[in-house]
Design a protein around this motif. Sequence first.
Motif, mmCIF file in Angstrom:
data_model
loop_
_atom_site.group_PDB
_atom_site.id
_atom_site.type_symbol
_atom_site.label_atom_id
_atom_site.label_comp_id
_atom_site.label_asym_id
_atom_site.label_seq_id
_atom_site.Cartn_x
_atom_site.Cartn_y
_atom_site.Cartn_z
ATOM 1 N N PHE A 1 -31.092 -39.019 -21.540
ATOM 2 C CA PHE A 1 -30.027 -38.295 -20.833
ATOM 3 C C PHE A 1 -30.628 -37.087 -20.127
ATOM 4 C CE2 PHE A 1 -25.983 -36.345 -20.023
ATOM 5 C CZ PHE A 1 -25.065 -37.385 -20.068
ATOM 6 N N TYR A 2 -30.311 -36.887 -18.854
ATOM 7 C CA TYR A 2 -30.901 -35.783 -18.101
ATOM 8 C C TYR A 2 -30.568 -34.448 -18.759
ATOM 9 C CZ TYR A 2 -26.500 -34.087 -16.031
ATOM 10 O OH TYR A 2 -25.256 -33.534 -15.846
ATOM 11 N N ARG A 3 -31.453 -33.484 -18.572
ATOM 12 C CA ARG A 3 -31.202 -32.153 -19.122
ATOM 13 C C ARG A 3 -31.370 -31.129 -18.008
ATOM 14 N NH1 ARG A 3 -35.127 -28.507 -22.861
ATOM 15 N NH2 ARG A 3 -33.913 -26.614 -22.549
ATOM 16 N N VAL A 4 -30.342 -30.332 -17.785
ATOM 17 C CA VAL A 4 -30.445 -29.239 -16.820
ATOM 18 C C VAL A 4 -29.846 -27.997 -17.443
ATOM 19 C CG1 VAL A 4 -29.632 -28.315 -14.619
ATOM 20 C CG2 VAL A 4 -30.330 -30.688 -14.746
ATOM 21 N N ASP A 5 -30.653 -26.953 -17.619
ATOM 22 C CA ASP A 5 -30.129 -25.672 -18.091
ATOM 23 C C ASP A 5 -31.158 -24.586 -17.821
ATOM 24 O OD1 ASP A 5 -31.985 -25.487 -20.394
ATOM 25 O OD2 ASP A 5 -30.820 -27.181 -21.133
ATOM 26 N N THR A 6 -30.738 -23.349 -18.051
ATOM 27 C CA THR A 6 -31.616 -22.214 -17.775
ATOM 28 C C THR A 6 -32.351 -21.761 -19.033
ATOM 29 O OG1 THR A 6 -29.828 -20.685 -18.246
ATOM 30 C CG2 THR A 6 -30.079 -21.368 -15.953
ATOM 31 N N ALA A 7 -32.193 -22.488 -20.146
ATOM 32 C CA ALA A 7 -32.763 -22.033 -21.417
ATOM 33 C C ALA A 7 -34.226 -22.467 -21.547
ATOM 34 C CB ALA A 7 -31.947 -22.592 -22.581
ATOM 35 N N GLU B 1 -30.802 -30.414 -27.405
ATOM 36 C CA GLU B 1 -30.981 -30.191 -25.962
ATOM 37 C C GLU B 1 -29.658 -30.288 -25.208
ATOM 38 O OE1 GLU B 1 -32.683 -32.277 -27.773
ATOM 39 O OE2 GLU B 1 -34.659 -31.295 -27.763
ATOM 40 N N HIS B 2 -28.695 -30.969 -25.798
ATOM 41 C CA HIS B 2 -27.429 -31.182 -25.098
ATOM 42 C C HIS B 2 -26.295 -30.361 -25.691
ATOM 43 C CE1 HIS B 2 -29.368 -34.043 -22.530
ATOM 44 N NE2 HIS B 2 -29.873 -34.644 -23.589
ATOM 45 N N GLY B 3 -26.665 -29.291 -26.439
ATOM 46 C CA GLY B 3 -25.651 -28.306 -26.799
ATOM 47 C C GLY B 3 -25.271 -28.170 -28.253
ATOM 48 N N VAL C 1 -21.877 -27.475 -30.452
ATOM 49 C CA VAL C 1 -20.621 -27.664 -29.713
ATOM 50 C C VAL C 1 -20.823 -27.373 -28.226
ATOM 51 C CG1 VAL C 1 -18.234 -26.876 -29.461
ATOM 52 C CG2 VAL C 1 -19.238 -27.012 -31.738
ATOM 53 N N ARG C 2 -20.296 -28.240 -27.378
ATOM 54 C CA ARG C 2 -20.347 -28.022 -25.938
ATOM 55 C C ARG C 2 -19.018 -28.415 -25.312
ATOM 56 N NH1 ARG C 2 -24.143 -31.935 -22.687
ATOM 57 N NH2 ARG C 2 -23.441 -30.493 -21.078
ATOM 58 N N LEU C 3 -18.908 -28.081 -24.036
ATOM 59 C CA LEU C 3 -17.745 -28.474 -23.262
ATOM 60 C C LEU C 3 -18.132 -29.676 -22.397
ATOM 61 C CD1 LEU C 3 -15.088 -26.860 -23.209
ATOM 62 C CD2 LEU C 3 -15.914 -25.729 -21.143
ATOM 63 N N GLY D 1 -18.277 -26.976 -15.838
ATOM 64 C CA GLY D 1 -17.407 -27.564 -16.855
ATOM 65 C C GLY D 1 -18.091 -28.111 -18.084
ATOM 66 N N ALA D 2 -19.387 -27.822 -18.272
ATOM 67 C CA ALA D 2 -20.087 -28.515 -19.361
ATOM 68 C C ALA D 2 -20.937 -27.567 -20.204
ATOM 69 C CB ALA D 2 -20.943 -29.636 -18.782
ATOM 70 N N THR D 3 -20.410 -26.362 -20.442
ATOM 71 C CA THR D 3 -21.149 -25.337 -21.197
ATOM 72 C C THR D 3 -21.753 -25.883 -22.496
ATOM 73 O OG1 THR D 3 -19.369 -23.939 -20.431
ATOM 74 C CG2 THR D 3 -20.979 -22.942 -21.948
ATOM 75 N N LYS D 4 -23.062 -25.775 -22.621
ATOM 76 C CA LYS D 4 -23.724 -26.199 -23.858
ATOM 77 C C LYS D 4 -23.824 -25.005 -24.799
ATOM 78 C CE LYS D 4 -27.378 -28.036 -21.506
ATOM 79 N NZ LYS D 4 -28.569 -28.929 -21.343
ATOM 80 N N TRP D 5 -23.996 -25.266 -26.081
ATOM 81 C CA TRP D 5 -24.100 -24.211 -27.111
ATOM 82 C C TRP D 5 -22.925 -23.225 -26.972
ATOM 83 C CZ3 TRP D 5 -28.368 -24.607 -23.510
ATOM 84 C CH2 TRP D 5 -29.274 -25.597 -23.871
HETATM 85 N N1 LIG Z 1 -25.577 -22.959 -21.913
HETATM 86 C C1 LIG Z 1 -25.753 -23.676 -20.787
HETATM 87 N N2 LIG Z 1 -24.931 -24.716 -20.542
HETATM 88 C C2 LIG Z 1 -25.088 -25.458 -19.432
HETATM 89 C C3 LIG Z 1 -26.091 -25.142 -18.486
HETATM 90 C C4 LIG Z 1 -26.931 -24.026 -18.747
HETATM 91 O O1 LIG Z 1 -27.823 -23.687 -17.969
HETATM 92 N N3 LIG Z 1 -26.741 -23.330 -19.916
HETATM 93 N N4 LIG Z 1 -26.223 -25.923 -17.355
HETATM 94 C C5 LIG Z 1 -25.079 -26.719 -16.923
HETATM 95 C C6 LIG Z 1 -25.435 -27.728 -15.943
HETATM 96 S S1 LIG Z 1 -25.874 -27.154 -14.405
HETATM 97 C C7 LIG Z 1 -25.350 -29.063 -16.192
HETATM 98 S S2 LIG Z 1 -25.521 -30.198 -14.956
HETATM 99 C C8 LIG Z 1 -25.078 -29.565 -17.561
HETATM 100 C C9 LIG Z 1 -26.170 -30.508 -18.003
HETATM 101 O O2 LIG Z 1 -25.933 -30.958 -19.304
HETATM 102 P P1 LIG Z 1 -27.038 -31.825 -20.020
HETATM 103 O O3 LIG Z 1 -28.313 -31.018 -19.976
HETATM 104 O O4 LIG Z 1 -26.561 -32.082 -21.406
HETATM 105 O O5 LIG Z 1 -27.175 -33.099 -19.228
HETATM 106 O O6 LIG Z 1 -25.002 -28.520 -18.515
HETATM 107 C C10 LIG Z 1 -24.333 -27.371 -18.079
HETATM 108 N N5 LIG Z 1 -24.240 -26.494 -19.215
#
Ligand SMILES: Nc1nc2c(c(=O)[nH]1)N[C@H]1C(S)=C(S)[C@@H](COP(=O)(O)O)O[C@H]1N2
Length: 503
Positions: free
Chosen positions: A222-228, A345-347, A350-352, A362-366
Amino acid sequence: MERSQTPVRVGALHGLLAAALGTGAAHLVAALVDPAASPVLAVGSTVIDATPTPVKEWAVSTFGTADKPILVGSVAVVTLLLAALAGVLHRTRPVLGLGLLAALTALAGAAALSRPAAGPAAVLPSVVAGVLGCATLAWLAARREADTWAAPGQPARRGVLAAGGAGVAAAALGGGGQVVTARRRVPEIALPEPTTSPRPLPAGIEGTHEGVSPFVTPRDAFYRVDTALTVPRVDPKDWQLVIDGDVERPLTLSFDELLELPMIEKDITMTCVSNEVGGGYVGSARWLGVPTRTLLERVGVRPGADQVLSTSVEGMTISTPVQALMDDRDALVVVGMDGAPLPREHGFPVRLVTPGLYGFVGATKWLTKMTLTTYAAQSAYWTDRDWATDAPVLTQSRIDTPKPLDPIPAGSTVIGGVAWAQQRGIERVEVRVDDGEWQRATLGPDAGIDYWRQWYLPWKATPGRHDIAVRATDETGYTQTTERATPFPKGATGLHTIAVVVT
Ligand SMILES: Nc1nc2c(c(=O)[nH]1)N[C@H]1C(S)=C(S)[C@@H](COP(=O)(O)O)O[C@H]1N2
Ligand SMILES: [Mo]
């Protein structure tokens, strides 16, 4: 000016070793107090946050998921170069050399402290780096001088021993930090059964049409995109969800309390606004969670609130339109992915996940806090960087097979891929080879409007070079056009077109 007996390269080596020992020890201290406060990582995070959006876009599309190692590596190289300079300066002007090292670690300390989630302890690793780095540089220089006085013209025995010792210590401390971080394990948790689940997913077409993306994206693919720069490690025992702001009854839930709420499962394809046409930042999973609507109805949203500003444990902020979290699309506060707890890696824990919106809105991780507010009053990380506040996923299709420029043998073959239009659903997918007619592809199984469709089209490949294009039409009747939008600021669209060579 006094001429130094110590050659420039030895001075540079001393500076390098001092920096390595200092940051190595700091890495170990950070592993114990706050892993993301390790100096190189803290500076890296600051660089990410300060990077202008177009440059970030360029880095993500050029380096993909290697953007993080490349960034950390660059910060490390610049640090080492400056440390070498400090070592060279120290030969003739000790105060200047030590001052440069101290300034570097002060910068790292400031970077560590300025992270939104940082406590006062975040400065500790940089203080350790500064004190140890300066002490090491002074000590190495002193050993070297001692050699020169004791036995002029002889090999610098004490100096070499000291330098070797410093190198070994640096590696041991830094490695120790890595081990301590890796050992902090994520505790086992048992997930509740959902009160409602969609039907079991039908088999995808990947088994019969090789090369088409699997219907369910494997968790580790599963792709991962975040600033962490460091994946947050959250112990569910210490975790809580706060819902506050413009609400009648603010709410705080522990992880156990969250698990007691009724959960549903939903099949949702997630995608990133930075996904290039044809790119891999898209994935599909079955998510388990509590509908955000349930939680928002419980706290009572005051009239006027139009944004939910969510905050993650590491201080990231993401804003989502209240509407999208209240309507019947079933946005979820997610605890499970494909029948297991969320991967770190995907939160985890708990995530949104909000069907139909790009991840950055719309997909806040952690996830740890949801604040009801207005767009006028507060803004989030990406909004501060010129991105849209409401970003529905655009209708998009992708060719998975054949691969661009892969030589393929002439004869019967299959063109195949995936298409998605969350919240609208895919009505049809069409393929065009060279200047031919648009031909309707066969769609794979249907798992709802928020989930991608696989598709395939048999093709008699004739020798030569061919251009293959794909377009999708969603259930509102909208057909993708050739117009190629840049990812900024709303999401990439346009036809995915590839060239293949048939031999
Ligand atoms: N805490 C946190 N949540 C985040 C992000 C982030 O940088 N930090 N990036 C968002 C972005 S841009 C995307 S596309 C999705 C990616 O979720 P995934 O890495 O589980 O695929 O998480 C979102 N949630
Ligand atoms: Mo994203």
